[in-house]
Design a protein around this motif. Structure first.
Motif, short mmCIF file in Angstrom:
data_model
loop_
_atom_site.label_atom_id
_atom_site.label_comp_id
_atom_site.label_asym_id
_atom_site.label_seq_id
_atom_site.Cartn_x
_atom_site.Cartn_y
_atom_site.Cartn_z
N ILE A 366 0.87 -1.19 0.00
CA ILE A 366 0.00 0.00 0.00
C ILE A 366 0.90 1.23 0.00
O ILE A 366 1.79 1.35 0.85
N VAL A 367 0.69 2.14 -0.93
CA VAL A 367 1.54 3.33 -1.04
C VAL A 367 0.68 4.57 -0.84
O VAL A 367 -0.03 5.00 -1.75
N PRO A 368 0.69 5.19 0.35
CA PRO A 368 -0.07 6.42 0.57
C PRO A 368 0.40 7.52 -0.38
O PRO A 368 1.58 7.62 -0.72
N GLU A 369 -0.52 8.38 -0.80
CA GLU A 369 -0.19 9.44 -1.74
C GLU A 369 -0.96 10.71 -1.39
O GLU A 369 -2.02 10.66 -0.75
N VAL A 370 -0.41 11.84 -1.81
CA VAL A 370 -1.10 13.12 -1.62
C VAL A 370 -2.11 13.29 -2.75
O VAL A 370 -1.78 13.14 -3.93
N ALA A 371 -3.34 13.61 -2.39
CA ALA A 371 -4.39 13.86 -3.37
C ALA A 371 -4.82 15.32 -3.27
O ALA A 371 -4.93 15.88 -2.17
N HIS A 372 -5.06 15.95 -4.41
CA HIS A 372 -5.48 17.35 -4.47
C HIS A 372 -6.92 17.43 -4.97
O HIS A 372 -7.28 16.75 -5.93
N PHE A 373 -7.72 18.27 -4.32
CA PHE A 373 -9.10 18.45 -4.74
C PHE A 373 -9.54 19.87 -4.41
O PHE A 373 -8.79 20.64 -3.82
N LYS A 374 -10.76 20.21 -4.80
CA LYS A 374 -11.26 21.57 -4.61
C LYS A 374 -12.43 21.57 -3.64
O LYS A 374 -13.30 20.69 -3.67
N GLY A 375 -12.46 22.59 -2.80
CA GLY A 375 -13.58 22.82 -1.93
C GLY A 375 -14.52 23.85 -2.53
O GLY A 375 -14.46 24.16 -3.72
N LYS A 376 -15.37 24.41 -1.69
CA LYS A 376 -16.30 25.44 -2.15
C LYS A 376 -15.54 26.64 -2.69
O LYS A 376 -14.48 27.00 -2.17
N ALA A 377 -16.08 27.25 -3.73
CA ALA A 377 -15.48 28.42 -4.36
C ALA A 377 -14.07 28.13 -4.85
O ALA A 377 -13.24 29.03 -4.95
N GLY A 378 -13.79 26.87 -5.15
CA GLY A 378 -12.49 26.51 -5.71
C GLY A 378 -11.35 26.47 -4.72
O GLY A 378 -10.19 26.47 -5.14
N LEU A 379 -11.65 26.43 -3.42
CA LEU A 379 -10.60 26.41 -2.40
C LEU A 379 -9.72 25.18 -2.61
O LEU A 379 -10.20 24.04 -2.57
N PRO A 380 -8.40 25.35 -2.82
CA PRO A 380 -7.53 24.19 -3.00
C PRO A 380 -7.33 23.44 -1.69
O PRO A 380 -7.01 24.04 -0.66
N LEU A 381 -7.51 22.12 -1.73
CA LEU A 381 -7.41 21.28 -0.56
C LEU A 381 -6.59 20.03 -0.90
O LEU A 381 -6.48 19.65 -2.08
N THR A 382 -6.06 19.42 0.12
CA THR A 382 -5.30 18.17 -0.07
C THR A 382 -5.70 17.16 0.99
O THR A 382 -6.37 17.49 1.98
N GLY A 383 -5.25 15.95 0.80
CA GLY A 383 -5.43 14.90 1.78
C GLY A 383 -4.50 13.75 1.47
O GLY A 383 -3.88 13.71 0.41
N ILE A 384 -4.39 12.82 2.39
CA ILE A 384 -3.56 11.64 2.19
C ILE A 384 -4.50 10.47 1.86
O ILE A 384 -5.42 10.16 2.62
N LEU A 385 -4.24 9.83 0.71
CA LEU A 385 -5.10 8.78 0.19
C LEU A 385 -4.43 7.42 0.36
O LEU A 385 -3.26 7.25 -0.02
N TYR A 386 -5.17 6.47 0.92
CA TYR A 386 -4.72 5.10 1.08
C TYR A 386 -5.65 4.19 0.27
O TYR A 386 -6.80 3.98 0.67
N LYS A 387 -5.15 3.70 -0.84
CA LYS A 387 -5.95 2.75 -1.63
C LYS A 387 -5.86 1.38 -0.98
O LYS A 387 -4.81 1.00 -0.44
N PRO A 388 -6.93 0.61 -1.04
CA PRO A 388 -6.94 -0.67 -0.32
C PRO A 388 -5.99 -1.69 -0.91
O PRO A 388 -5.59 -1.61 -2.07
#
Length: 627
Positions: A366-388
């Motif tokens: 399992i290789v955790p990775e940084v994921a980038h996505f958008k919140g309201k009004a295009g707010l840039p957000l990130t998180g750590i993603l763990y695929k099963p």
């Protein structure tokens, strides 16, 4: 499950380097020991059956100071019996700070500076090396509107607390001054102060000098706390956020206008001068927001360069006595922290101090990775993603959103055994960095001011939508969990996003911020009143948004609620009232409390029980075996 209950393996990040640079002082399994820098067998110095922490060397390298049973102790490294210097009963208030902490030897070895919470708040004391003289240095201040603590002033009036939090004291290298930070209701972000010290009498030689007064942070989180003295005792380097980011500034030891040493975006923290005074090493995320690396710059200022090419989290830098090497701790998303060394000139590669043990986490695939996505009004957000484990493209997985605490925290590319364990069990796990967290500047961190339960929940909803739109997540099988402020996020999410989650794990979180203020410790109350914009009577709409109890009827999500029965941070009354409201509304929930537990679960059997309950709960409602 055993991996969740253990530390993760290895001998950790190295310990505290001795003044001669030959050994690290470490505490393991009830023993204080010396670990050679070059590797090899440890030499046991003393036993500490009650546990030892906060080890600190004397300047001559012949003694160690440490904390055990809430008091300051010393021991000679040739193996003599430890000496107990203080005998302070546990103080009032939060038990986590109601004892002695942070012992620091004076450069001449005659005194030990330490913090004490004996009165329910932090004060600064010194004690001599045989424990016969103990002196209060930073005395309780008196001002209108503070809380009475019962002591008497010289004129017979009541003494009141200046609400001092962690003063983060430090000796000047010449031993003539002590720097510390004072925080009060009026100056919540703190005043950096310097106190002249009489080395003969062990007393303050006059009133403290204000070196810098920070502008108050409306979020109540940031404070002056890291101050490192230059070897010549003429200046200090301090972490300030005057530019909107944590940056290094140089402050004259006599006071005066600070000089910026680092600029730009990114958070610069934990500065340490080289012994020869030429260089400063510090940690920063300036080139990777979800990582932390060591950077070096000239003490006079100028461009900084990154020390290593490693990925992950580097921390706790310590210089060798000759200023040629830097020892530090390094770990990543699949490996626990371990001790490393690098040449300060950057010419060689950083190397582990000892051969690294194999990591069960790295063997999972399992290789955790940084994921980038958008919140309201295009707010840039990130998180750590763990695929099963065994991830297959095109399959939509049961998903667990895990909310961090704080809220001033950040999910990093560091080892997260619980998320890896869940991924191993067939879940897709996502750790979002929602607004209010650290790592992305002052504006992002304070975007939840007077909005608790608002925008951060929008970000949680956006994280779920991102995973669904990416084809990763089965929208019918999404759970959310978290502890502390993460638990607060869970309670708000199931109320404000009632159709989103199939299960929720809410651990020691806040469901009613006004109720929280009635029961939490004093320091926490001040911080959250600041973040909320004032007390409940002044901001009723803000507190109403942060109170889910009137809205329990809309909850559709089954809840698992866990809480320690002696929690000094988030009072158990929060869960008691939450459960009562859920029961009255005929909602689905499971509720467990743990005796003799504070904020989080420390006892092994309680932690195992909590993990097992969470895993069973997720399996019941998310059905991970139906892919």
């Amino acid at each position: 499950m055993d991996d969740l209950l253990s530390s993760g393996g290895g001998r950790g990040g190295g310990g505290i380097l001795s003044p001669d640079g030959l050994n690290f002082a470490v505490q393991e399994r009830g023993q204080i020991a010396l670990r050679p820098v070059t590797g090899g067998a440890e030499h046991v110095v003393a036993s500490a059956p009650a546990g030892a922490s906060e080890l600190r060397w004397s300047a001559d390298g012949k003694h160690l100071a440490f904390i055990s049973e809430g008091d300051v102790w010393t021991v000679v490294i040739d193996g003599e019996k430890p000496i107990r210097l203080t005998h302070d009963p546990a103080g009032a208030g939060d038990p986590r700070g109601a004892t002695d902490h942070h012992p620091l030897w004076s450069p001449d070895g005659r005194w030990i500076l330490y913090e004490s919470g004996r009165h329910g708040f932090n004060e600064l004391y010194v004690v001599n090396t045989d424990g016969t003289q103990e002196k209060l240095l930073a005395a309780t201040e008196i001002y209108k509107g503070a809380d009475v603590i019962g002591d008497k002033t010289p004129d017979g009036g009541d003494a009141v607390s200046s609400d001092r939090f962690d003063p983060a004291p430090a000796w000047s290298p010449d031993g003539t001054h002590i720097s510390y930070t004072e925080r009060s209701r009026a100056f919540f972000s703190g005043k950096l102060k310097s106190l002249r010290f009489d080395t003969k009498t062990g007393s303050a030689a006059g009133p403290a000098l204000d070196l810098y007064t920070a502008k108050n942070d409306p979020g109540g989180a940031w404070a002056v706390n890291t101050a490192a003295w230059a070897p010549d005792s003429r200046t200090l380097v301090v972490v300030l956020q005057d530019s909107g980011w944590d940056k290094l500034w140089q402050v004259p030891a006599t006071g005066g206008k600070p000089k910026p040493l680092t600029t730009g975006t990114g958070e610069d923290e934990s500065p340490v001068y080289s012994p020869d005074g030429r260089w400063i090493v510090f940690t920063s995320n300036r080139d990777a927001a979800e990582e932390r690396h060591l950077w070096i710059m000239a003490a006079a200022g100028g461009p900084a360069r990154r020390l290593t090419a490693l990925h992950g989290i580097e921390s706790a830098p310590q210089w060798s006595p000759d200023s040629k090497r830097i020892y530090f701790s390094h770990g990543d998303a699949l490996h626990p922290p371990a001790g490393y060394v690098a040449d300060a000139d950057g010419r060689g590669e950083a190397k582990p101090l000892e051969p690294l043990p194999s990591s069960k986490f790295a063997e999972l695939g399992i290789v955790p990775e940084v994921a980038h996505f958008k919140g309201k009004a295009g707010l840039p957000l990130t998180g750590i993603l763990y695929k099963p484990l065994g991830y297959r493209s095109g399959t939509k997985y049961p998903t667990v959103i895990w909310a961090h605490g704080g809220p001033e925290a950040e999910n990093l590319l560091s080892l997260s055994p619980w998320s890896l364990f869940l991924a191993q069990e067939g879940y897709l796990v996502f750790e979002p960095n929602f607004r209010g967290g650290t790592g992305y500047g002052e504006r992002f961190r304070n975007s939840n001011v007077e909005d608790s339960g608002g925008g951060e929940i929008d970000d949680i909803g956006a994280s779920v939508q991102y995973l669904v739109d990416a084809g990763l997540t089965d929208p019918r099988r999404v759970a959310i969990g978290g502890g502390s402020h993460g638990g607060t996020v869970v309670a708000n999410a199931v109320t404000k996003l009632p159709d989103t989650f199939a299960a929720a794990i809410e651990m020691f979180g806040v469901v009613d911020r006004a109720l929280f203020l009635q029961y939490t410790n004093r320091n926490s109350k001040i911080r959250w009143e600041t973040k909320m914009g004032g007390p409940p009577a002044e901001k009723p709409a803000v507190y109403r948004k942060a109170n889910i109890l009137p809205d329990v009827a809309v909850i559709k999500t089954p809840l698992l609620i866990l809480h320690g029965e002696e929690d000094p941070q988030v009072p158990p009354q929060e869960s008691i009232n939450f459960v009562a409201a859920l029961k009255a509304a005929n909602k689905t929930y499971l509720y467990t409390t743990y005796p003799h537990e504070g904020h989080g679960f420390q006892q092994r059997d309680h932690r195992q029980d909590a993990y097992e309950r969470q895993l069973a709960f997720l399996k019941q409602y998310l059905h991970p075996d139906t892919n």
